[in-house]
Each structure stands twice: as structure tokens, then as C-alpha cells.
Design an enzyme around this catalytic site. Structure first.
Site, mmCIF file in Angstrom:
data_model
loop_
_atom_site.group_PDB
_atom_site.id
_atom_site.type_symbol
_atom_site.label_atom_id
_atom_site.label_comp_id
_atom_site.label_asym_id
_atom_site.label_seq_id
_atom_site.Cartn_x
_atom_site.Cartn_y
_atom_site.Cartn_z
ATOM 1 N N GLU A 260 -1.668 -3.856 1.549
ATOM 2 C CA GLU A 260 -0.783 -2.689 1.475
ATOM 3 C C GLU A 260 -0.859 -2.061 0.089
ATOM 4 O O GLU A 260 -0.760 -2.753 -0.917
ATOM 5 C CB GLU A 260 0.653 -3.135 1.781
ATOM 6 N N LYS A 324 3.051 4.400 8.255
ATOM 7 C CA LYS A 324 4.111 3.447 8.566
ATOM 8 C C LYS A 324 5.329 4.138 9.157
ATOM 9 O O LYS A 324 5.805 5.150 8.635
ATOM 10 C CB LYS A 324 4.502 2.669 7.298
ATOM 11 N N CYS A 376 3.365 -4.395 6.733
ATOM 12 C CA CYS A 376 4.420 -5.237 6.170
ATOM 13 C C CYS A 376 5.524 -5.541 7.172
ATOM 14 O O CYS A 376 5.318 -6.182 8.189
ATOM 15 C CB CYS A 376 4.957 -4.570 4.895
#
Length: 503
Positions: A260, A324, A376
Site C-alpha cells: 500500500e 479504495k 488494507c
């Protein structure tokens, strides 16, 4: 006085039971522990009136979340910029909020079953409703659900049909039946966990999924860059060089994955670096996936993104990217930010003003493979991962930066959650992080390769893609809901018996 003393003892036992559940998760893996602890919890709350059951559930929840999520202290203490008493207060408020959900479940259970035995099997249903609510309310926080304890446990085989949520339901059914068998001398109730155990053995063998004949070579790169250095402007180039140096000797893999935001420069201003990486990947017949921050200059929006760098597909703004959706509260967006941001550095962390990508997005295309992405925290949201996994999805890919949580059990819980997604969807999972846990996992949730934590390294693995979809992928939480509704059958049977008697 005796009654008060008994209440204190019960509360102390419930706190201990909740705290001990932490040992059932990674990295401890005492997956048998819930089958001891939860029957004790059921037995302790069984005789209580609804209000006392609520308090008991709350106390149990404080022990459960207080110990299980204690790793959050590391990030607030080291990066939050607030005094220790304030940090502890924030954690207590978080744990108290989360403890409300088991409290509500136990209150509902005892409200109906305290005087009517037929409702005793309703606890899994109310627990399921409470957990679904916990995973949705205020964007949701579904961490530490009890079903994750079975990633390496006896009920893990239920995952491809009823998912982690259904496993939680199965564990509560087992807890109730053990109490009935041992305390109330009803051994016939043990047929329920025996049936569930049989299903756990059979389910993985009957899924309409198939491992393909040819594997893919994967390189997972772990930079191990200190969080305090990661976002410093003068460190951008040296950080990128770290990843390039780790990658170059092993660039001849089908797929290379960086963590990430491995590239901390904003994507519109990183064309030189991206072109260099793209050319290196192309020369080696590879495709490189990396986290990066995209900045939409037109709308002034930031996106936590994943891009694929290869000669065929990459150009700035192209469609082969992932943005995301499920943002981390405080870390990636700040609720009531006009009020909270001035209060402390905790509410003004770097890159804490992201915009959301779509809930459902196309798979990334990389070297002929279809990749379902999760960044994540998103991997904890089974519904979203499921919605982005299709019949022709070859791999699940998740990238993260768990450096915030140091040498705690938080990153290992995160890895365990990711493994459960692989089990639910019967797809191999590839996970690259900044400092661990970095790993390749097969479609059964078992490690293929695992990198050591806190080490700059590049992990190589050969991973076989899997085609097809599990039943869980097709029906989602309906399997768990149907299983939980079986707990209401005694109520229906009792009502029918009474109705017949009256007629």
C-alpha cells in the site's frame, strides 16, 4: 451482600473469559479455546434477567475487545500526539461502544428465553444480527469476529458455504448444546455440533471450483520502511529505490506486488518513476502492482489506489486501476473533521482526507490474470470482497501498511482475516505489506510462503489460480442467516403444540 459478591465474581469471570478469547486468534491460534470459553459464558448468563444479562454481555465485551484490540494503543500512542490518559480514554470509549453489541445480543436472548425455554437456541440469531450491525453501523468495524478463530480450526471447512459469519453462528450453537448436554443432561443436543463438524469436513470437497494446471510466479516485496520516514518528502526517492533494489534481482516473475502506497509521490507527478518501473517490468515479461496515491486535480480528490505497471495497460488515468472504497476512520477520513482536526495530531494524520472508490469495481488485469483487490482494512469486509470476486477471478490480492501497529498481535489478526477471505471464496490470496505480515496463501487459507516480519525482503512463490465460485460467493450471508434461523424452530414447534392442544 452475598448476592452482590456473586455478581462481582460473575463479572470478573466474564471479563477473564472475554480477554482469553484473544488467544484463539493469530498469532496464538488456540482455536479450540472458544469451545471452552463460550459455554462458560452461556452458563454464567443463562440464569440472569434481561437487564443483568445486558450488563454481563457488556462486561464480557469489554474483556473481549479490550484485550483483543489492545494493539490499537500502539498507533495512537506513537503517532496520535495525545497524552497517555487521553489515549486510554479513547480506547475505553471504543471498547465500550463495541461491547454494546454483545450486550444487546444477550439482552434480546434473555428477554425472550428467561421464562420460555424454547427461545434458548435463539442466541446465535441475535448474535448474528448484532454482529452484522457492528459491521455496518458508522461504516462498520467487523474486526475480531469469533469465526476467525477457526481459520485453522475444526469449523474452518464451513467457510466456503456459510462464511466466517456462519462459523460464528455454528460456534454459538455448539456452546449452547454443550451447556444443555453437560449441565442439563440433554446429550441428544450434541447431534447439532456433530452435524456441523461433518459439514465442515464435507463442504470444502463439494465446491464448484477448480485449480488450474499452470501456476503463476509471484514476487511480494516488503520494504520495511519506518512509518516516521514514509511520508517525508525528502525520503520519497530513497523509499522507491528501496523497492526497486529489492525487486531488480528477481524481476523475472509473472507478477510483482508492492505494498500500500509504496510509491508516496502523487501519481500525476510521478510519471518519470512510473515509466521507469513500467519499462523494467516490461523488459522482464512481468506486471508490477503497486499502491499509490492518485490526485484528481479537477475535483481536488485523493484516492488510495492500486495500479498495474506494464507496457500494455498503464497510462495515467487508465481504467485498469482500483480505488479504495472502505476507508479507515481517522486514518483515511475524519468524521466531523471541522471539529476534530484542530484537537490533536491524531485527527490530522498524513493522507487522512481520501475520497471513496466504488463499492464494486472490475478486477485488475495483469499478465493475463484477473485480480480482485482489497486495500488494507477492506479485507475485513467479507461482503465487499465477495462482490468484487467473480467466476473468472484468478487471485485475491490485498496490500497493506501495518507499520502503525508495531510488534503487536494486530498485523497477525489482519493476516488471519485475509486468510479467511481465501477460504470463503476458494481463491488463492497474495498479500504484500510494508513490514509484515507478507504472504502467499492457497485457496484453503494455508500458507504457501511467509516472509519474516520487520525485514526488507522479496518473497517468491508459485501460486495456482482457481476458477469458479463457492456457494458463499453466490449467496453471501444467507447461509449464516438460514443456519441461525434454525434456532427458532423450537419456538415454532412449541407454538404449534400449544395450538393443537387448545383445539
Amino acid at each position: 451482600m452475598m448476592k452482590h459478591s456473586g455478581g462481582v465474581t460473575r463479572s470478573l469471570l466474564l471479563v477473564i473469559c472475554g480477554a482469553l478469547l484473544t488467544l484463539s486468534y493469530s498469532p496464538f491460534h488456540w482455536h479450540w479455546l472458544p469451545f471452552i470459553i463460550l459455554p462458560i459464558v452461556v452458563r454464567l448468563i443463562w440464569p440472569l434477567a434481561p437487564k443483568r444479562a445486558f450488563r454481563a454481555g457488556f462486561v464480557f465485551g469489554m474483556g473481549w475487545f479490550g484485550a483483543g484490540l489492545s494493539w490499537i494503543y500502539v498507533s495512537i500512542d506513537q503517532y496520535g500526539g495525545v497524552p497517555v490518559p487521553v489515549t486510554l480514554l479513547l480506547l475505553v470509549l471504543l471498547f465500550a461502544y463495541l461491547a454494546l453489541f454483545p450486550a444487546i445480543a444477550f439482552w434480546c436472548w434473555q428477554k425472550l428465553s428467561h421464562r420460555k425455554f424454547a427461545w434458548r437456541f435463539s442466541l446465535p440469531f441475535f448474535w448474528l444480527i448484532a454482529e452484522l450491525l457492528r459491521g455496518w453501523l458508522f461504516t462498520g468495524f467487523p474486526w475480531l469476529s469469533i469465526g476467525y478463530s477457526q481459520t485453522d480450526g475444526i469449523f474452518g471447512g464451513l467457510a466456503p458455504v456459510i462464511g466466517e459469519t456462519g462459523i460464528t453462528v455454528a460456534i454459538w450453537f455448539t456452546a449452547i448444546t454443550l451447556v444443555l448436554a453437560l449441565r442439563f443432561k440433554k446429550p441428544a443436543s450434541l447431534l447439532i455440533p456433530l452435524t456441523l463438524l461433518t459439514c465442515a469436513v464435507v463442504f470444502p470437497k463439494i465446491q464448484p471450483t477448480e485449480r488450474k494446471a499452470e501456476s503463476m510466479s509471484v514476487l511480494l516485496v516488503q520494504g520495511n520502511i519506518q512509518q516516521s520516514l514514509k511520508w517525508q518528502a525528502e525520503q520519497q526517492w530513497s523509499n522507491i529505490l528501496r523497492y526497486l533494489d529489492l525487486t531488480r534481482p528477481k524481476f523475472n516473475h509473472d507478477l510483482v506486488i508492492w505494498p500500500e502506497s509504496a510509491i508516496t509521490a502523487l501519481e500525476p507527478y510521478a510519471s518519470d518513476v512510473l515509466n521507469t518501473v513500467k519499462q523494467s517490468a516490461s523488459m522482464n515479461g512481468s506486471a508490477l502492482i503497486t499502491g499509490i496515491i492518485d490526485y484528481d486535480r479537477l475535483n481536488d480528490d485523493f484516492y488510495n489506489s492500486v495500479i498495474v505497471l506494464d507496457e500494455k495497460s498503464y497510462s495515467y488515468g487508465n481504467a485498469n486501476r482500483y480505488q479504495k472504497h472502505q476507508l479507515l476512520p481517522i486514518g483515511e477520513f475524519v468524521p466531523f473533521e471541522d471539529f476534530l482536526r484542530p484537537l490533536a495530531p491524531l485527527f490530522n494524520l498524513p493522507m487522512s482526507s481520501f475520497s471513496r472508490g466504488g463499492y464494486q469495481q472490475p478486477n485488475l488485469k495483469a499478465n493475463g490474470n484477473n485480480l480482485a483487490m482489497a486495500i488494507c482494512y477492506e479485507i475485513a469486509f467479507a461482503g465487499q470482497v465477495r462482490s468484487n470476486t467473480y467466476d473468472d477471478t484468478d487471485y485475491l490480492v490485498t496490500i497493506s501498511n501495518d507499520t502503525w501497529f508495531g510488534d503487536s498481535h494486530g498485523p497477525w489478526q489482519h493476516m488471519q482475516i485475509a486468510r479467511m477471505r481465501a477460504m470463503e471464496l476458494a481463491k488463492p490470496l497474495l498479500r504484500a505489506t510494508n513490514n509484515g505480515v507478507t504472504a502467499a496463501v492457497d485457496e484453503h487459507g494455508q500458507y504457501i510462503e511467509l516472509a519474516p516480519q520487520f525485514t526488507a525482503t522479496a518473497l517468491s512463490a508459485d501460486v495456482y489460480p482457481v476458477s469458479g465460485s463457492t456457494l458463499f460467493n453466490k449467496i453471501g450471508n444467507w447461509g449464516a442467516i438460514i443456519l441461525a434461523l434454525f434456532g427458532l424452530l423450537p419456538v415454532i414447534a412449541t407454538k404449534r403444540t400449544k395450538k393443537r392442544a387448545q383445539t
